[in-house]
Design a protein around this motif. Structure first.
Motif, PDB file in Angstrom:
ATOM      1  N   THR A   5       0.847  -1.187   0.000  1.00 27.41           N
ATOM      2  CA  THR A   5       0.000   0.000   0.000  1.00 27.41           C
ATOM      3  C   THR A   5       0.880   1.232   0.000  1.00 27.41           C
ATOM      4  O   THR A   5       1.812   1.324   0.792  1.00 27.41           O
ATOM      5  CB  THR A   5      -0.923   0.022   1.242  1.00 27.41           C
ATOM      6  OG1 THR A   5      -1.708  -1.164   1.249  1.00 27.41           O
ATOM      7  CG2 THR A   5      -1.832   1.236   1.209  1.00 27.41           C
ATOM      8  N   GLU A   6       0.603   2.170  -0.903  1.00 26.04           N
ATOM      9  CA  GLU A   6       1.351   3.426  -0.975  1.00 26.04           C
ATOM     10  C   GLU A   6       0.368   4.580  -1.029  1.00 26.04           C
ATOM     11  O   GLU A   6       0.055   5.094  -2.087  1.00 26.04           O
ATOM     12  CB  GLU A   6       2.270   3.441  -2.203  1.00 26.04           C
ATOM     13  CG  GLU A   6       3.054   4.723  -2.374  1.00 26.04           C
ATOM     14  CD  GLU A   6       3.942   5.041  -1.193  1.00 26.04           C
ATOM     15  OE1 GLU A   6       3.960   6.204  -0.771  1.00 26.04           O
ATOM     16  OE2 GLU A   6       4.600   4.136  -0.688  1.00 26.04           O
ATOM     17  N   PRO A   7      -0.179   4.967   0.141  1.00 23.66           N
ATOM     18  CA  PRO A   7      -1.037   6.146   0.130  1.00 23.66           C
ATOM     19  C   PRO A   7      -0.165   7.386   0.265  1.00 23.66           C
ATOM     20  O   PRO A   7       0.856   7.357   0.951  1.00 23.66           O
ATOM     21  CB  PRO A   7      -1.907   5.945   1.372  1.00 23.66           C
ATOM     22  CG  PRO A   7      -1.031   5.181   2.305  1.00 23.66           C
ATOM     23  CD  PRO A   7      -0.122   4.331   1.442  1.00 23.66           C
ATOM     24  N   GLY A   8      -0.520   8.448  -0.404  1.00 30.61           N
ATOM     25  CA  GLY A   8       0.319   9.631  -0.306  1.00 30.61           C
ATOM     26  C   GLY A   8      -0.348  10.878  -0.820  1.00 30.61           C
ATOM     27  O   GLY A   8      -1.449  10.848  -1.369  1.00 30.61           O
ATOM     28  N   GLY A  13       4.466  11.598 -10.147  1.00 31.46           N
ATOM     29  CA  GLY A  13       3.933  10.299 -10.496  1.00 31.46           C
ATOM     30  C   GLY A  13       4.317   9.262  -9.460  1.00 31.46           C
ATOM     31  O   GLY A  13       5.350   9.361  -8.807  1.00 31.46           O
ATOM     32  N   VAL A  14       3.461   8.261  -9.327  1.00 33.34           N
ATOM     33  CA  VAL A  14       3.728   7.158  -8.412  1.00 33.34           C
ATOM     34  C   VAL A  14       3.511   5.866  -9.194  1.00 33.34           C
ATOM     35  O   VAL A  14       2.442   5.651  -9.768  1.00 33.34           O
ATOM     36  CB  VAL A  14       2.794   7.200  -7.179  1.00 33.34           C
ATOM     37  CG1 VAL A  14       3.109   6.048  -6.245  1.00 33.34           C
ATOM     38  CG2 VAL A  14       2.913   8.528  -6.460  1.00 33.34           C
ATOM     39  N   ARG A  15       4.537   5.030  -9.214  1.00 30.00           N
ATOM     40  CA  ARG A  15       4.472   3.752  -9.923  1.00 30.00           C
ATOM     41  C   ARG A  15       4.730   2.638  -8.928  1.00 30.00           C
ATOM     42  O   ARG A  15       5.725   2.676  -8.212  1.00 30.00           O
ATOM     43  CB  ARG A  15       5.498   3.732 -11.050  1.00 30.00           C
ATOM     44  CG  ARG A  15       5.183   4.764 -12.088  1.00 30.00           C
ATOM     45  CD  ARG A  15       6.311   4.936 -13.089  1.00 30.00           C
ATOM     46  NE  ARG A  15       5.951   5.958 -14.042  1.00 30.00           N
ATOM     47  CZ  ARG A  15       6.224   7.247 -13.885  1.00 30.00           C
ATOM     48  NH1 ARG A  15       6.880   7.658 -12.825  1.00 30.00           N
ATOM     49  NH2 ARG A  15       5.843   8.123 -14.785  1.00 30.00           N
ATOM     50  N   ILE A  39      -2.468   4.712  -4.040  1.00 26.72           N
ATOM     51  CA  ILE A  39      -3.444   5.777  -3.831  1.00 26.72           C
ATOM     52  C   ILE A  39      -2.688   7.079  -3.635  1.00 26.72           C
ATOM     53  O   ILE A  39      -1.920   7.213  -2.686  1.00 26.72           O
ATOM     54  CB  ILE A  39      -4.325   5.475  -2.609  1.00 26.72           C
ATOM     55  CG1 ILE A  39      -5.005   4.117  -2.793  1.00 26.72           C
ATOM     56  CG2 ILE A  39      -5.350   6.580  -2.393  1.00 26.72           C
ATOM     57  CD1 ILE A  39      -5.589   3.546  -1.532  1.00 26.72           C
ATOM     58  N   ASN A  40      -2.867   8.010  -4.556  1.00 29.44           N
ATOM     59  CA  ASN A  40      -2.152   9.277  -4.481  1.00 29.44           C
ATOM     60  C   ASN A  40      -3.138  10.427  -4.582  1.00 29.44           C
ATOM     61  O   ASN A  40      -3.882  10.528  -5.542  1.00 29.44           O
ATOM     62  CB  ASN A  40      -1.123   9.389  -5.605  1.00 29.44           C
ATOM     63  CG  ASN A  40      -0.283  10.637  -5.497  1.00 29.44           C
ATOM     64  OD1 ASN A  40      -0.254  11.297  -4.464  1.00 29.44           O
ATOM     65  ND2 ASN A  40       0.397  10.977  -6.564  1.00 29.44           N
ATOM     66  N   ILE A  98      -5.520   4.907  -7.744  1.00 32.58           N
ATOM     67  CA  ILE A  98      -6.509   5.935  -7.429  1.00 32.58           C
ATOM     68  C   ILE A  98      -5.835   7.291  -7.333  1.00 32.58           C
ATOM     69  O   ILE A  98      -4.805   7.431  -6.670  1.00 32.58           O
ATOM     70  CB  ILE A  98      -7.229   5.647  -6.094  1.00 32.58           C
ATOM     71  CG1 ILE A  98      -8.025   4.355  -6.181  1.00 32.58           C
ATOM     72  CG2 ILE A  98      -8.142   6.812  -5.706  1.00 32.58           C
ATOM     73  CD1 ILE A  98      -8.684   3.944  -4.879  1.00 32.58           C
ATOM     74  N   ASN A  99      -6.420   8.283  -7.998  1.00 35.09           N
ATOM     75  CA  ASN A  99      -6.009   9.672  -7.833  1.00 35.09           C
ATOM     76  C   ASN A  99      -7.221  10.443  -7.338  1.00 35.09           C
ATOM     77  O   ASN A  99      -8.222  10.547  -8.031  1.00 35.09           O
ATOM     78  CB  ASN A  99      -5.520  10.296  -9.124  1.00 35.09           C
ATOM     79  CG  ASN A  99      -5.333  11.793  -8.972  1.00 35.09           C
ATOM     80  OD1 ASN A  99      -4.892  12.266  -7.938  1.00 35.09           O
ATOM     81  ND2 ASN A  99      -5.703  12.544  -9.987  1.00 35.09           N
TER      82      ASN A  99
END
Length: 172
Positions: A5-8, A13-15, A39-40, A98-99
């Motif tokens: 999980t990478e919420p931020g 960009g987030v890959r 999720i960014n 998700i953006n």
């Protein structure tokens, strides 16, 4: 693999992927059993917009069950390349991109691969610009059991070109 999980709240960009970031070889008999949530809440700098980056993928949120990108890698002066493949493998994880922030972002989610038309630096790679032969990349004898979601705050009907959110079972 475990769930990732990478919420931020990033300006950029987030890959994210479940197995490797970039695949330039063969992945065989591999299973992604974890969920990958990217999720960014990307935010927009008031002094810049997406076009200021020359169309670069700066604000893209991209998630792949196996890898962010598959690319054949040029390894000598004669433009010989490695062959990027995924063979006899399965994804059983939920893959999410998700953006919830800026309107100027793309979200892409693929059960196996988020993109096959980007280079390591995120640049657009076509067979006319770089001899990587992306059309020869293969996913063979593999299956996706997972759920794939791409959600973007952007209202797609306002945009005249490519859709802002894309999700696919294999390659987005």
């Amino acid at each position: 693999n475990k769930d990732i999980t990478e919420p931020g709240h990033f300006y950029g960009g987030v890959r994210l992927s479940g197995i490797v970031g970039i695949n330039s070889s063969t992945i065989s008999q591999t299973f992604n059993l974890g969920n990958v949530y990217n999720i960014n809440e990307a935010y927009q700098d008031g002094n810049r917009d997406y076009g200021d980056f020359g169309g670069s993928p700066t604000l893209e949120i991209e998630t792949g069950g196996f890898c962010y990108v598959m690319q054949n890698e040029i390894y000598d002066a004669s433009n010989n390349t490695t062959q990027a493949n995924i063979i006899d493998s399965a994804n059983n994880g939920t893959i999410v991109a998700i953006n919830s922030g800026t309107n100027q972002s793309f979200t892409n989610a693929g059960g196996f691969v988020a993109r096959n038309d980007r280079g390591e630096e995120g640049e657009l790679v076509t067979d006319n610009s770089v001899s990587r032969n992306s059309h020869t990349i293969k996913i063979q004898y593999s299956i996706n059991y997972g759920d794939i979601y791409a959600v973007n705050r952007f209202y797609d009907t306002m945009y005249g070109g490519e859709q802002q959110s894309k999700a696919a079972g294999f390659v987005c």
